[in-house]
Design an enzyme around this catalytic site. Structure first.
Site, PDB file in Angstrom:
ATOM      1  N   ASP A   1       0.829  -1.214   0.000  1.00  0.00           N
ATOM      2  CA  ASP A   1       0.000   0.000   0.000  1.00  0.00           C
ATOM      3  C   ASP A   1       0.861   1.262   0.000  1.00  0.00           C
ATOM      4  O   ASP A   1       1.991   1.245   0.490  1.00  0.00           O
ATOM      5  CB  ASP A   1      -0.926  -0.022   1.235  1.00  0.00           C
ATOM      6  CG  ASP A   1      -2.095   0.936   1.094  1.00  0.00           C
ATOM      7  OD1 ASP A   1      -2.370   1.391  -0.041  1.00  0.00           O
ATOM      8  OD2 ASP A   1      -2.742   1.230   2.119  1.00  0.00           O
TER       9      ASP A   1
ATOM     10  N   ASN B   1     -10.891  -2.329  -5.665  1.00  0.00           N
ATOM     11  CA  ASN B   1     -10.067  -1.464  -6.526  1.00  0.00           C
ATOM     12  C   ASN B   1     -10.662  -1.285  -7.930  1.00  0.00           C
ATOM     13  O   ASN B   1     -10.304  -0.334  -8.631  1.00  0.00           O
ATOM     14  CB  ASN B   1      -8.632  -1.998  -6.643  1.00  0.00           C
ATOM     15  CG  ASN B   1      -7.807  -1.845  -5.384  1.00  0.00           C
ATOM     16  OD1 ASN B   1      -6.915  -2.637  -5.102  1.00  0.00           O
ATOM     17  ND2 ASN B   1      -8.086  -0.817  -4.579  1.00  0.00           N
TER      18      ASN B   1
HETATM   19  C1  IPE Z   1      -5.620  -2.705  -0.402  1.00  0.00           C
HETATM   20  O1  IPE Z   1      -5.182  -1.395  -0.586  1.00  0.00           O
HETATM   21  C2  IPE Z   1      -5.559  -3.441  -1.710  1.00  0.00           C
HETATM   22  C3  IPE Z   1      -4.233  -3.611  -2.276  1.00  0.00           C
HETATM   23  C4  IPE Z   1      -3.098  -3.318  -1.702  1.00  0.00           C
HETATM   24  C5  IPE Z   1      -4.188  -4.187  -3.576  1.00  0.00           C
HETATM   25  P1  IPE Z   1      -6.203  -0.192  -0.727  1.00  0.00           P
HETATM   26  O2  IPE Z   1      -5.401   1.043  -0.780  1.00  0.00           O
HETATM   27  O3  IPE Z   1      -7.136  -0.429  -1.852  1.00  0.00           O
HETATM   28  O4  IPE Z   1      -7.024  -0.309   0.643  1.00  0.00           O
HETATM   29  P2  IPE Z   1      -7.922   0.750   1.388  1.00  0.00           P
HETATM   30  O5  IPE Z   1      -9.017   1.110   0.437  1.00  0.00           O
HETATM   31  O6  IPE Z   1      -7.079   1.927   1.716  1.00  0.00           O
HETATM   32  O7  IPE Z   1      -8.395   0.046   2.604  1.00  0.00           O
HETATM   33  C1  IPE Z   2      -1.439   0.201  -3.408  1.00  0.00           C
HETATM   34  O1  IPE Z   2      -1.231   1.571  -3.436  1.00  0.00           O
HETATM   35  C2  IPE Z   2      -1.638  -0.391  -4.779  1.00  0.00           C
HETATM   36  C3  IPE Z   2      -3.028  -0.781  -5.082  1.00  0.00           C
HETATM   37  C4  IPE Z   2      -4.030  -0.734  -4.257  1.00  0.00           C
HETATM   38  C5  IPE Z   2      -3.290  -1.253  -6.426  1.00  0.00           C
HETATM   39  P1  IPE Z   2      -2.441   2.583  -3.500  1.00  0.00           P
HETATM   40  O2  IPE Z   2      -2.794   2.813  -4.921  1.00  0.00           O
HETATM   41  O3  IPE Z   2      -3.554   2.145  -2.635  1.00  0.00           O
HETATM   42  O4  IPE Z   2      -1.779   3.912  -2.910  1.00  0.00           O
HETATM   43  P2  IPE Z   2      -2.399   4.876  -1.813  1.00  0.00           P
HETATM   44  O5  IPE Z   2      -2.812   4.019  -0.660  1.00  0.00           O
HETATM   45  O6  IPE Z   2      -3.551   5.566  -2.449  1.00  0.00           O
HETATM   46  O7  IPE Z   2      -1.283   5.791  -1.466  1.00  0.00           O
HETATM   47 MG    MG Z   3      -4.019   2.400  -0.693  1.00  0.00          MG
END
Ligand code: IPE
Ligand code: IPE
Ligand code: MG
Length: 253
Positions: free
Chosen positions: A27, A75
């Site tokens: 994340d 996502n």
């Molecule tokens: C969780 O991350 C999913 C992945 C790392 C693929 P998100 O960034 O989507 O999670 P939330 O929405 O902050 O909980």
């Molecule tokens: C994790 O990084 C990757 C995926 C969920 C695909 P994020 O895209 O959630 O990045 P933040 O949490 O918005 O910084």
């Molecule tokens: Mg995230």
């Protein structure tokens, strides 16, 4: 890391007590990019190097199962442009990284509602899984279009069908049969869950399998995560007492 220089961290790991299975919620890609005045996609692109180094680190110390949360069911609701960029990145990365997987003896596996992925993505994934199927050092599982509630619901549906068809009796359903219908069948449960970016939540990841996992959170954003961070998490995990409902005294007896 007050006690050890980062270089020495690997030496502090007890190789006889490694977790068999490490799960990671990768994340913070978007925030990492934004901090640099870039688009979120830039963060995802830079996350690839973190994946590579983490996988190599896992192989280096002998972790048998590494499961990475790459794309959640939720996502899919992100802006179309980001979703398509992520899918594109996935296709390209799988192509490019198959060589690294072969060199490191890593078998690629995927869990999730893969039917939802674009055709090209699914076929590349399939190719890479077939190519790496004979590798035995480590199983790298990508959770793609994955959510634990989806997985648990699917398992319940499969079991219900068998009961309906008369091939299974309801009384035969126990934790073992249930786990055999999850996408992770055949894998040990993760002993350690790592989440980067400072968020402290599970986000619909491996809810069944993480029942007794140790949770490790780091402020590092995913694009900056490297094998030394993995080693730090494992060293931290090894300091914990896993009681599984027992008392501390029962464990040391
Ligand atoms: C969780 O991350 C999913 C992945 C790392 C693929 P998100 O960034 O989507 O999670 P939330 O929405 O902050 O909980
Ligand atoms: C994790 O990084 C990757 C995926 C969920 C695909 P994020 O895209 O959630 O990045 P933040 O949490 O918005 O910084
Ligand atoms: Mg995230």
């Amino acid at each position: 890391m007050p006690q050890y220089k980062r270089m020495d961290i690997k030496e502090t790991i007890n190789m006889a007590q490694l977790p068999q299975h490490v799960a990671i919620i990768m994340d913070g890609n978007g925030r990492w990019a934004k901090e640099r005045g870039k688009l979120r996609v830039f963060g995802h692109q830079n996350g690839v190097a973190a994946v590579r180094d983490t996988v190599e680190g896992a192989v280096e110390i002998g972790i048998k199962f590494l499961t990475l949360y790459a794309f959640s069911t939720e996502n899919w609701n992100r802006p179309k442009l980001e979703v398509s960029a992520l899918m594109e990145l996935l296709v390209n990365t799988i192509n490019k990284e198959t060589k690294t997987l072969m060199e490191n003896g890593v078998k690629l596996h995927a869990i999730g509602d893969l039917g939802k992925l674009p055709d090209k993505c699914r076929s590349r994934l399939q190719e890479a899984m077939e190519k790496t199927a004979g590798n035995t050092n480590c199983t790298l599982t990508l959770a793609l279009s994955y959510s634990a509630r989806w997985e648990i619901t699917e398992a319940a549906r499969q079991l219900a069908r068998q009961v309906q068809a008369g091939t299974l009796s309801a009384d035969e359903i126990d934790e073992t049969t249930f786990a055999q219908h999850l996408a992770t069948r055949g894998m040990p449960d993760p002993e350690l869950l790592i989440r980067t970016s400072g968020e402290q939540r599970i986000s619909n990841y491996l809810l069944w399998q993480l029942a007794y996992a140790e949770l490790y959170f780091t402020e590092k954003m995913w694009p900056e995560f490297r094998r030394t961070d993995l080693f730090e998490a494992i060293a931290d995990y090894q300091k914990r007492e896993r009681r599984f409902g027992l008392t501390s005294e029962q464990l040391t007896k």
